[in-house]
Design an enzyme around this catalytic site. Structure first.
Site, PDB file in Angstrom:
ATOM      1  N   ASP A  61       0.756  -1.271   0.228  1.00 28.59           N
ATOM      2  CA  ASP A  61      -0.050  -0.154   0.144  1.00 28.59           C
ATOM      3  C   ASP A  61       0.943   1.244  -0.154  1.00 28.59           C
ATOM      4  OD1 ASP A  61      -1.848   1.962   0.597  1.00 28.59           O
ATOM      5  OD2 ASP A  61      -2.655   1.218   2.110  1.00 28.59           O
ATOM      6  N   ASN A  88       3.654   5.721 -10.545  1.00 22.66           N
ATOM      7  CA  ASN A  88       2.346   5.518 -11.496  1.00 22.66           C
ATOM      8  C   ASN A  88       0.907   5.543 -10.829  1.00 22.66           C
ATOM      9  OD1 ASN A  88       0.609   4.493 -13.851  1.00 22.66           O
ATOM     10  ND2 ASN A  88       0.496   2.719 -12.617  1.00 22.66           N
ATOM     11  N   TYR A 154      -8.020  15.378  -7.032  1.00 20.11           N
ATOM     12  CA  TYR A 154      -7.211  14.622  -7.784  1.00 20.11           C
ATOM     13  C   TYR A 154      -6.136  15.714  -8.722  1.00 20.11           C
ATOM     14  CZ  TYR A 154      -5.845  12.028 -11.867  1.00 20.11           C
ATOM     15  OH  TYR A 154      -4.922  11.472 -12.812  1.00 20.11           O
ATOM     16  N   GLY A 155      -6.840  16.644  -9.318  1.00 22.62           N
ATOM     17  CA  GLY A 155      -6.119  17.349 -10.201  1.00 22.62           C
ATOM     18  C   GLY A 155      -5.227  18.273  -9.278  1.00 22.62           C
ATOM     19  N   ALA A 156      -5.667  18.800  -8.265  1.00 22.14           N
ATOM     20  CA  ALA A 156      -4.726  19.624  -7.232  1.00 22.14           C
ATOM     21  C   ALA A 156      -3.546  18.632  -6.759  1.00 22.14           C
ATOM     22  CB  ALA A 156      -5.579  20.091  -6.129  1.00 22.14           C
ATOM     23  N   ALA A 157      -3.566  17.377  -6.621  1.00 22.54           N
ATOM     24  CA  ALA A 157      -2.717  16.538  -5.984  1.00 22.54           C
ATOM     25  C   ALA A 157      -1.779  16.265  -7.110  1.00 22.54           C
ATOM     26  CB  ALA A 157      -3.313  15.152  -5.429  1.00 22.54           C
ATOM     27  N   LYS A 158      -2.256  16.216  -8.611  1.00 20.08           N
ATOM     28  CA  LYS A 158      -1.152  16.024  -9.395  1.00 20.08           C
ATOM     29  C   LYS A 158      -0.543  17.204  -9.735  1.00 20.08           C
ATOM     30  CE  LYS A 158      -1.888  11.610 -10.773  1.00 20.08           C
ATOM     31  NZ  LYS A 158      -0.898  10.854 -10.473  1.00 20.08           N
TER      32      LYS A 158
END
Length: 267
Positions: A61, A88, A154-158
């Site tokens: 994990d 990934n 998700y976008g902010a984390a990327k």
């Protein structure tokens, strides 16, 4: 691929390498002769393989820093080196930002940002101690640099992962190179969950200038190039693998929109 780079003797880690994009990345490195280690929370029915050689799976994990540390240490002990780490593992289901729970937002952030942080932290001392250093490739998304409604965190984390890529490239130069591959839409077995049936998926593909989704192997080829001597002077970069991005919305409403789209796709 018509041009094959040689990664014989190199040790490559791919998080989330059991399926989809990760499996495609692992297969590309295997075809190049690398020894590939993949991880995930569930063992794959068939591990990625090429030319009779399969990737080695470990149950990890990546959101747990202790599990990541054990995996990296075990891999380094068995092989004596780690040359490439591909972060990934990631993703997020569609969710309305205002109604999703704090726990949901935390889990998305943990997987898409903190997990790569943990992997980078563990592989660095191994790579830094090698004569020829090493390289990290972070898989990000077009959602990092354009609105990502429904997957906002998700976008902010990327986006945070792309910032981390630039910072580590400077901190770790010259021995360890750090780059990112920004993915557009990719044809994976789970793509229909996001884009709908074949007809709906075809309409989505038409919004990409090249008119098609990327294949997982296309993402793998970009990672292979960035990990190879061809990219010896490339670090801190974000490589877009998105087929040209997305058609500007306003073009759908101009008089020449259809003619322009037809011309582009015919070429």
């Amino acid at each position: 691929m018509p041009l094959q780079l040689d990664m014989t003797g190199r040790v490559v880690l791919v998080t989330g390498g059991t399926r989809g994009v990760g499996a495609g990345i692992a297969a590309v490195f295997l075809r190049a002769g690398a020894r590939v280690e993949i991880c995930g929370r569930t063992a794959p029915r068939d591990a990625p393989a090429a030319d009779g050689t399969a990737a080695r799976f470990s149950r990890v994990d990546v959101r747990d820093p202790d599990e990541v540390a054990r995996w990296v240490a075990d891999t380094a002990a068995r092989h004596g080196r780690i040359d490439v780490a591909v972060n990934n593992a990631g993703g997020a289901p569609f969710a309305d930002f205002a109604t999703a729970s704090p726990r949901f937002h935390r889990k998305v952030t943990d997987l898409n940002f903190l997990a790569p942080v943990f992997v980078c932290r563990e592989v660095f001392p191994v790579m830094d101690g090698q004569d020829d250093g090493g390289t990290v490739v972070n898989i990000t998304s077009i959602g990092a640099r354009r609105p990502s409604p429904g997957t906002a965190v998700y976008g902010a984390a990327k986006a945070a992962l792309e910032s981390l890529t630039a910072s580590l490239a400077v901190e770790w130069a010259p021995r360890v190179r750090v780059n990112a591959v920004s993915c557009g839409l990719v044809a994976t077995p789970g793509a229909t969950d996001h884009y709908g049936d074949a007809e709906q998926t075809a309409r989505v593909a038409a919004t990409i200038p090249r008119g098609v989704f990327a294949r997982p192997a296309d993402i793998g080829a970009a990672c292979l190039m960035l990990a190879s001597p061809l990219a010896a002077h490339i670090t801190g970069a974000v490589l877009n693998v998105d087929g040209g991005g997305e058609w500007p919305a306003f073009l759908h409403h101009t008089p020449n929109a259809e003619a322009l789209r037809a011309h582009t796709h015919e070429r």
